[in-house]
Motif scaffolding. Structure first.
Motif, mmCIF file in Angstrom:
data_model
loop_
_atom_site.group_PDB
_atom_site.id
_atom_site.type_symbol
_atom_site.label_atom_id
_atom_site.label_comp_id
_atom_site.label_asym_id
_atom_site.label_seq_id
_atom_site.Cartn_x
_atom_site.Cartn_y
_atom_site.Cartn_z
ATOM 1 N N ARG A 165 -30.841 0.246 32.448
ATOM 2 C CA ARG A 165 -30.821 -0.983 33.240
ATOM 3 C C ARG A 165 -32.228 -1.591 33.344
ATOM 4 O O ARG A 165 -32.398 -2.816 33.286
ATOM 5 C CB ARG A 165 -30.279 -0.689 34.641
ATOM 6 C CG ARG A 165 -28.773 -0.543 34.706
ATOM 7 C CD ARG A 165 -28.304 0.037 36.023
ATOM 8 N NE ARG A 165 -28.444 1.493 36.037
ATOM 9 C CZ ARG A 165 -28.108 2.251 37.067
ATOM 10 N NH1 ARG A 165 -27.627 1.700 38.166
ATOM 11 N NH2 ARG A 165 -28.247 3.560 37.004
ATOM 12 N N SER A 167 -36.423 -6.780 29.124
ATOM 13 C CA SER A 167 -36.377 -7.498 27.846
ATOM 14 C C SER A 167 -35.518 -8.752 27.966
ATOM 15 O O SER A 167 -36.031 -9.870 28.054
ATOM 16 C CB SER A 167 -35.848 -6.574 26.751
ATOM 17 O OG SER A 167 -34.595 -6.004 27.122
ATOM 18 N N ALA A 168 -34.198 -8.581 28.009
ATOM 19 C CA ALA A 168 -33.302 -9.741 28.127
ATOM 20 C C ALA A 168 -33.543 -10.490 29.433
ATOM 21 O O ALA A 168 -33.423 -11.723 29.492
ATOM 22 C CB ALA A 168 -31.849 -9.276 28.036
ATOM 23 N N LEU A 190 -26.973 -9.641 34.024
ATOM 24 C CA LEU A 190 -27.263 -8.536 33.109
ATOM 25 C C LEU A 190 -26.773 -7.193 33.647
ATOM 26 O O LEU A 190 -26.448 -6.293 32.863
ATOM 27 C CB LEU A 190 -28.767 -8.469 32.841
ATOM 28 C CG LEU A 190 -29.345 -9.663 32.073
ATOM 29 C CD1 LEU A 190 -30.858 -9.542 31.943
ATOM 30 C CD2 LEU A 190 -28.710 -9.762 30.677
ATOM 31 N N LEU A 218 -33.144 -3.241 30.045
ATOM 32 C CA LEU A 218 -32.370 -4.474 29.878
ATOM 33 C C LEU A 218 -32.997 -5.611 30.681
ATOM 34 O O LEU A 218 -33.140 -6.735 30.181
ATOM 35 C CB LEU A 218 -30.926 -4.235 30.326
ATOM 36 C CG LEU A 218 -29.940 -5.396 30.117
ATOM 37 C CD1 LEU A 218 -29.799 -5.710 28.629
ATOM 38 C CD2 LEU A 218 -28.582 -5.055 30.721
ATOM 39 N N GLU A 239 -39.062 -1.218 34.984
ATOM 40 C CA GLU A 239 -38.907 -2.628 34.615
ATOM 41 C C GLU A 239 -40.239 -3.361 34.658
ATOM 42 O O GLU A 239 -40.636 -4.022 33.685
ATOM 43 C CB GLU A 239 -37.921 -3.321 35.565
ATOM 44 C CG GLU A 239 -37.709 -4.788 35.204
ATOM 45 C CD GLU A 239 -37.296 -5.668 36.370
ATOM 46 O OE1 GLU A 239 -37.095 -6.871 36.152
ATOM 47 O OE2 GLU A 239 -37.202 -5.150 37.508
#
Length: 479
Positions: free
Chosen positions: A89, A95-96, A317, A92, A157
């Motif tokens: 998670r 990046s996205a 996301l 994700l 993150e």
């Protein structure tokens, strides 16, 4: 000589004031990083002392370099065992999540603020990532232990998404100049960063496990040099150095290297000083007299990020994951923009000098409002959403954490550690947290130091916790 003395006095005063602000920040509920910038503004051209500083290129180089140890220590301090369940998670979002946040913010800047498409997308790319420096600072200074693995998720993150924002910013600048393609640059930067991070990080682990210094003080210096070398070599090979140092930091921080705790203490102090340097320098570079002109645009972007772009990225996301809405909401609140965004704005200012908007001061307002308001709201929101774990400790998220337990004293023949030849205490392969408290030699007691030579026939008295000692002792001895 007088001028140099005055500059030195001003520097010492600035550092001392910033250090004192860490105590004041807890009372006021304002993150210390925001206060560092305010002190820089007071010292700058428009401030009380009026120190002239307008060299944006120098500020960008200094702050970019200062981010290297901070990101390395962010990886080094992340406990991978704790972070692994939420790593998917986190990656994700890093990046996205950056691309989605940047696209939405760029669209907002174009449609609502009247910027050109190119200028809007540059603005969006600069603020696309959450700031590792700010997130690390808030979590650790408030000792904020969060339920549901949110602390390691935020750590991973914020530590890994700065490279994606940087890549996107550089890519848009390159496309404007007709150089290369977004896909090609992305593959080179991310692929090179990941490969160099793992390869050079593994080499660093190999070295750190085997090198022994006469003084423990040299090991942190050597580790810092390795981090800077990994960053530089990755850049020379076309990869993203920030991503490489973060990955190598994770590998080193989770490897059984000797004397890890002195490294933690060294990087705690070093990164704190670098955080002061970054935010103070950026405050010094700003002109408060010019802030009212960009205040509406900066606050509008900051509000859009907090209320629309970040929530959209988080909820869209993370929709496939079974996460309570309260956890997602706290992730939205914790999407801080800080020093990295301002540094990237300097990259844009250098690469695109003809911009209509003052991107540096706009992003300065965005970052300062985000760190000040959102940073102060994180502890409050965590309590209101019932996401604070009162029984745990936030230090479980970091590799310098050690379970508290009863210490044991055991005796061990020195031959088990000598490998056939006398060795100094500092060179013995002892697990982290195990100390030699005395050496019995021919009926006499020797008080050890790092330079004490251990010989065959000596008996060592060791002190440590059960888990650490079990790595040394055979079942027969433990019994």
């Amino acid at each position: 000589m007088t001028t140099n003395a005055l500059l030195l006095a001003a520097l010492a005063l600035a550092i001392a004031l910033c250090a004192l602000c860490t105590k004041l920040s807890h009372r006021l509920g304002i993150p210390a990083l925001a206060l560092f910038s305010l002190i820089g503004m007071l010292f700058g051209s428009d401030g009380v002392l009026g120190i002239p500083f307008a060299d944006a290129a120098m500020a960008e180089q200094l702050c970019s370099l200062a981010l290297v140890p901070i990101l390395f220590y962010g990886g080094f301090g992340t406990n991978w065992k704790t972070a692994r369940p939420v790593a998917g998670r986190a990656i994700l979002l890093s990046s996205a999540g950056v691309f989605l946040t940047s696209a939405l913010t760029g669209l907002f800047c174009h449609l609502a603020l009247g910027m050109s498409w190119w200028e809007g997308m540059l603005m969006g790319s600069v603020v696309g990532s959450t700031d590792a420096t700010s997130v690390f600072s808030v979590l650790r200074s408030h000792k904020l232990n969060l339920k549901g693995g949110l602390a390691p998720l935020l750590e991973v993150e914020s530590g890994s998404n700065d490279p994606f924002a940087y890549i996107l910013t550089v890519a848009i600048l390159s496309l404007k100049g007709g150089e290369g393609s977004l896909a090609g640059l992305f593959l080179a930067q991310v692929g090179g960063g990941v490969l160099c991070g793992f390869a050079l990080g593994a080499a660093a682990v190999f070295l750190m496990k085997r090198l022994r210094f006469e003084s423990e003080g040299w090991q942190p210096i050597f580790t810092l040099a390795l981090a800077l070398l990994i960053y530089a070599l990755t850049g020379l090979l076309g990869g993203n150095g920030y991503l490489a140092v973060y990955i190598s930091g994770i590998l080193l921080g989770n490897a059984p290297i000797p004397h890890k705790r002195p490294l933690v203490h060294f990087f705690d102090g070093t990164t704190s000083l670098l955080q002061i340097a970054i935010f103070f320098t950026l405050g010094l570079l700003s002109f408060p007299s010019g802030l009212p002109r960009v205040l509406p645009a900066g606050l509008a972007i900051s509000l859009f990020l907090a209320l629309v772009a970040r929530p959209a990225a988080v909820f869209l996301l993370l929709a496939p994951f079974r996460m309570p809405w309260r956890q997602k909401l706290l992730l939205c609140v914790a999407g801080l923009r800080g020093a990295a965004a301002i540094v990237f704005s300097l990259v844009v200012a250098a690469g695109a000098p003809g911009l209509e908007r003052d991107i540096f001061h706009i992003i300065f307002v965005v970052a300062l409002s985000s760190v000040t308001v959102q940073g102060a709201l994180i502890p409050w929101a965590a309590k209101k959403l019932d996401l604070v774990d009162p029984d745990g400790t936030v230090l479980e998220t970091f590799t310098d954490y050690q379970e508290t337990g009863a210490a044991r004293l055991v005796q061990l023949p020195a031959g088990a550690l000598l490998q056939g030849a006398p060795r100094f205490v500092a060179d013995l392969p002892l697990p982290e947290g195990v100390l030699i408290v005395e050496i019995l030699r021919a009926g006499e007691t020797v008080v050890p130091s790092g330079g004490t030579l251990v010989k065959e026939g000596d008996t060592l008295t060791l002190c440590g916790e059960e888990e650490s000692l079990s790595a040394l002792l055979s079942p027969e001895i433990q019994g």
